[in-house]
Design an enzyme around this catalytic site. Structure first.
Site, PDB file in Angstrom:
ATOM      1  N   ARG A  28      42.589  52.238  40.301  1.00  0.00           N
ATOM      2  CA  ARG A  28      43.301  51.212  41.031  1.00  0.00           C
ATOM      3  C   ARG A  28      42.596  49.725  39.971  1.00  0.00           C
ATOM      4  O   ARG A  28      41.325  49.892  40.923  1.00  0.00           O
ATOM      5  CB  ARG A  28      42.529  51.203  42.383  1.00  0.00           C
ATOM      6  CG  ARG A  28      43.379  52.331  43.535  1.00  0.00           C
ATOM      7  CD  ARG A  28      44.814  52.093  43.252  1.00  0.00           C
ATOM      8  NE  ARG A  28      45.458  53.298  43.969  1.00  0.00           N
ATOM      9  CZ  ARG A  28      46.415  53.843  43.923  1.00  0.00           C
ATOM     10  NH1 ARG A  28      46.726  54.159  42.687  1.00  0.00           N
ATOM     11  NH2 ARG A  28      46.649  54.892  44.582  1.00  0.00           N
ATOM     12  N   GLU A  54      43.232  17.794  50.655  1.00  0.00           N
ATOM     13  CA  GLU A  54      44.278  17.817  50.477  1.00  0.00           C
ATOM     14  C   GLU A  54      45.476  16.340  50.836  1.00  0.00           C
ATOM     15  O   GLU A  54      46.507  15.633  49.840  1.00  0.00           O
ATOM     16  CB  GLU A  54      44.698  19.052  50.121  1.00  0.00           C
ATOM     17  CG  GLU A  54      44.413  19.539  49.351  1.00  0.00           C
ATOM     18  CD  GLU A  54      44.925  20.938  48.960  1.00  0.00           C
ATOM     19  OE1 GLU A  54      45.743  21.716  49.890  1.00  0.00           O
ATOM     20  OE2 GLU A  54      43.995  22.352  48.724  1.00  0.00           O
ATOM     21  N   GLU A  95      39.964  20.780  53.584  1.00  0.00           N
ATOM     22  CA  GLU A  95      41.099  21.337  53.318  1.00  0.00           C
ATOM     23  C   GLU A  95      41.713  20.253  53.315  1.00  0.00           C
ATOM     24  O   GLU A  95      43.202  19.841  52.596  1.00  0.00           O
ATOM     25  CB  GLU A  95      41.110  23.204  52.735  1.00  0.00           C
ATOM     26  CG  GLU A  95      40.345  23.543  51.991  1.00  0.00           C
ATOM     27  CD  GLU A  95      40.419  23.306  50.253  1.00  0.00           C
ATOM     28  OE1 GLU A  95      41.338  22.761  50.224  1.00  0.00           O
ATOM     29  OE2 GLU A  95      39.649  23.585  49.603  1.00  0.00           O
ATOM     30  N   GLU A 146      38.322  18.427  41.369  1.00  0.00           N
ATOM     31  CA  GLU A 146      38.396  18.226  39.430  1.00  0.00           C
ATOM     32  C   GLU A 146      39.473  18.150  38.656  1.00  0.00           C
ATOM     33  O   GLU A 146      40.237  17.165  38.357  1.00  0.00           O
ATOM     34  CB  GLU A 146      37.256  17.740  39.135  1.00  0.00           C
ATOM     35  CG  GLU A 146      37.102  19.030  38.654  1.00  0.00           C
ATOM     36  CD  GLU A 146      35.388  19.508  37.925  1.00  0.00           C
ATOM     37  OE1 GLU A 146      35.310  19.851  36.654  1.00  0.00           O
ATOM     38  OE2 GLU A 146      34.396  17.490  37.960  1.00  0.00           O
TER      39      GLU A 146
END
Length: 180
Positions: free
Chosen positions: A37, A96, A92, A140
């Site tokens: 796997r 964003e 976030e 960045e």
């Protein structure tokens, strides 16, 4: 024993990167046979269904190298070591979109690609958004464009495959179910 459990015999680390680790496990299958796997280990992520006061969905468009194209997504990001998902969600959203939110509600968590990866995304709904006085810095190597769209526009973007990832398609479906 879990139903159809595969017991690990050995794990061979293959790659240890900034975002993921890759390993190959030798496992014993439920019938006693041995199989390999290939597994991607990921620290987990969050995604945010951010809804403006006008009922619009806040999205970002960014280039995704793995797909060799730009797609439109809900804000999301990787959980840092030791970080609680809600902390990641707040960070976030700010990085964003330039928005903060007064209210975050945990919705659910789900596996993104359980056939080969252990990544879990924790999904939050963010409401009572407010514009930050000073926008938080993006990573960045991150370049995004902000969009605020209606549910109908989001559904059209799914149909056009401009929204192409599972977490964002899930968000659009969830919003549609809330609005029926």
């Amino acid at each position: 024993m879990k139903k159809f459990e595969e017991l690990t015999i050995t794990t061979t680390p293959i790659y240890d990167g900034k975002v993921i680790k890759l390993q190959v496990d030798d496992v014993t299958l439920p019938d006693g046979k041995i199989a390999k796997r290939e597994i991607v280990k990921h620290p987990g992520a969050v995604a945010i269904i951010a809804i403006t006061e006008e009922g619009k969905l806040v999205l970002v468009e960014q280039y995704r190298k793995a797909l060799e194209r730009s797609i439109i997504e809900i804000p999301a990001g990787k959980i840092e070591a030791g970080e609680e998902p809600i902390v990641t969600a707040r960070r976030e959203l700010e990085e964003e979109t330039g928005y903060g939110a007064k209210h975050f509600t945990y919705l659910q968590s789900f596996a993104t690609s359980p056939g080969f990866a252990d990544e879990i995304i924790h999904l939050f709904v963010a409401k009572d958004l407010y514009q930050l006085e000073q926008k938080a810095a993006l990573d960045e190597d991150e370049f995004v464009e902000l969009l605020e769209i209606t549910l109908e526009e989001a559904q059209q973007m799914v149909a056009e495959e401009r929204i192409y990832d599972a977490k964002t398609a899930f968000a659009v479906l969830w919003l549609a179910l809330q609005n029926r």
